[in-house]
Design an enzyme around this catalytic site. Sequence first.
Site, PDB file in Angstrom:
ATOM      1  N   CYS A 103       0.864  -1.184   0.000  1.00  0.00           N
ATOM      2  CA  CYS A 103       0.000   0.000   0.000  1.00  0.00           C
ATOM      3  C   CYS A 103       0.897   1.228   0.000  1.00  0.00           C
ATOM      4  O   CYS A 103       1.879   1.274   0.737  1.00  0.00           O
ATOM      5  CB  CYS A 103      -0.873  -0.007   1.252  1.00  0.00           C
ATOM      6  SG  CYS A 103      -1.918   1.450   1.412  1.00  0.00           S
ATOM      7  N   HIS A 145      -8.819  -3.739  -2.267  1.00  0.00           N
ATOM      8  CA  HIS A 145      -7.921  -2.922  -1.438  1.00  0.00           C
ATOM      9  C   HIS A 145      -8.393  -1.464  -1.419  1.00  0.00           C
ATOM     10  O   HIS A 145      -8.465  -0.835  -0.360  1.00  0.00           O
ATOM     11  CB  HIS A 145      -6.493  -3.034  -1.996  1.00  0.00           C
ATOM     12  CG  HIS A 145      -5.476  -2.231  -1.245  1.00  0.00           C
ATOM     13  ND1 HIS A 145      -4.581  -2.793  -0.363  1.00  0.00           N
ATOM     14  CD2 HIS A 145      -5.226  -0.900  -1.235  1.00  0.00           C
ATOM     15  CE1 HIS A 145      -3.818  -1.836   0.149  1.00  0.00           C
ATOM     16  NE2 HIS A 145      -4.192  -0.671  -0.364  1.00  0.00           N
ATOM     17  N   GLU A 146      -8.721  -0.924  -2.595  1.00  0.00           N
ATOM     18  CA  GLU A 146      -9.123   0.491  -2.675  1.00  0.00           C
ATOM     19  C   GLU A 146     -10.487   0.712  -2.026  1.00  0.00           C
ATOM     20  O   GLU A 146     -10.713   1.732  -1.382  1.00  0.00           O
ATOM     21  CB  GLU A 146      -9.118   0.986  -4.118  1.00  0.00           C
ATOM     22  CG  GLU A 146      -7.774   0.857  -4.851  1.00  0.00           C
ATOM     23  CD  GLU A 146      -6.580   1.384  -4.075  1.00  0.00           C
ATOM     24  OE1 GLU A 146      -6.725   2.353  -3.302  1.00  0.00           O
ATOM     25  OE2 GLU A 146      -5.477   0.802  -4.216  1.00  0.00           O
ATOM     26  N   HIS A 149     -10.050   1.208   1.534  1.00  0.00           N
ATOM     27  CA  HIS A 149      -9.643   2.585   1.867  1.00  0.00           C
ATOM     28  C   HIS A 149     -10.855   3.487   2.020  1.00  0.00           C
ATOM     29  O   HIS A 149     -10.882   4.360   2.893  1.00  0.00           O
ATOM     30  CB  HIS A 149      -8.748   3.169   0.761  1.00  0.00           C
ATOM     31  CG  HIS A 149      -7.298   2.850   0.928  1.00  0.00           C
ATOM     32  ND1 HIS A 149      -6.574   3.224   2.029  1.00  0.00           N
ATOM     33  CD2 HIS A 149      -6.424   2.197   0.118  1.00  0.00           C
ATOM     34  CE1 HIS A 149      -5.312   2.813   1.898  1.00  0.00           C
ATOM     35  NE2 HIS A 149      -5.196   2.174   0.744  1.00  0.00           N
TER      36      HIS A 149
END
Length: 183
Positions: A103, A145-146, A149
């Site tokens: 990341c 993953h995004e 976030h």
Amino acid sequence: MTSTEKIHSADPAGLKILKYPHPLLAEVCTPVEEHQDSALASLARRMMELMAQAKGVGLAAPQVGVTVRMFIANPTGQEADFRVYVNPKIVAAEDPVEGEEGCLSFPGIYCKIKRFNVATIEATDLAGQVFRQEGRDILARVFQHELDHLDGRLLTDRMGALAKLAHRRSLKELQLQYSGELS
Ligand SMILES: [Zn+2]
């Protein structure tokens, strides 16, 4: 602040990638209300620049301090594969696999995280059009993953106790750097 206010108050040139444990990285982001917004497009362009400089494959708006539901991805580094995802959601996913993940907000830290190997995302583009895209392998991993976030979930929330132990020194260094920047 509304998402439009957040987007309009950001100065693209002044943005940089925030590192763990910056508190904005832990926020749940607000949906983008206004599409076809030139400030949103400028933000995406600036994020593309920062992501390319950092040699990343994905970058979420909260990573540059703008806590709205938008991320960019470019799994190949080719200009043509660059894409913007506004208000994304995963509508289908299958085949969980463990894979190595890093990341840009955790420089130097890589750990094994279980994600779906195939994930279909639905999002809006900068022209305000809704689209669907099926991601496989790295792209499916980037999607998940995004999206994490955008909900304030970080690698540290996904890594197991052993990984946390293994990376404790690097995490501590990031914490020290962050408190150093504050003082
Ligand atoms: Zn990240």
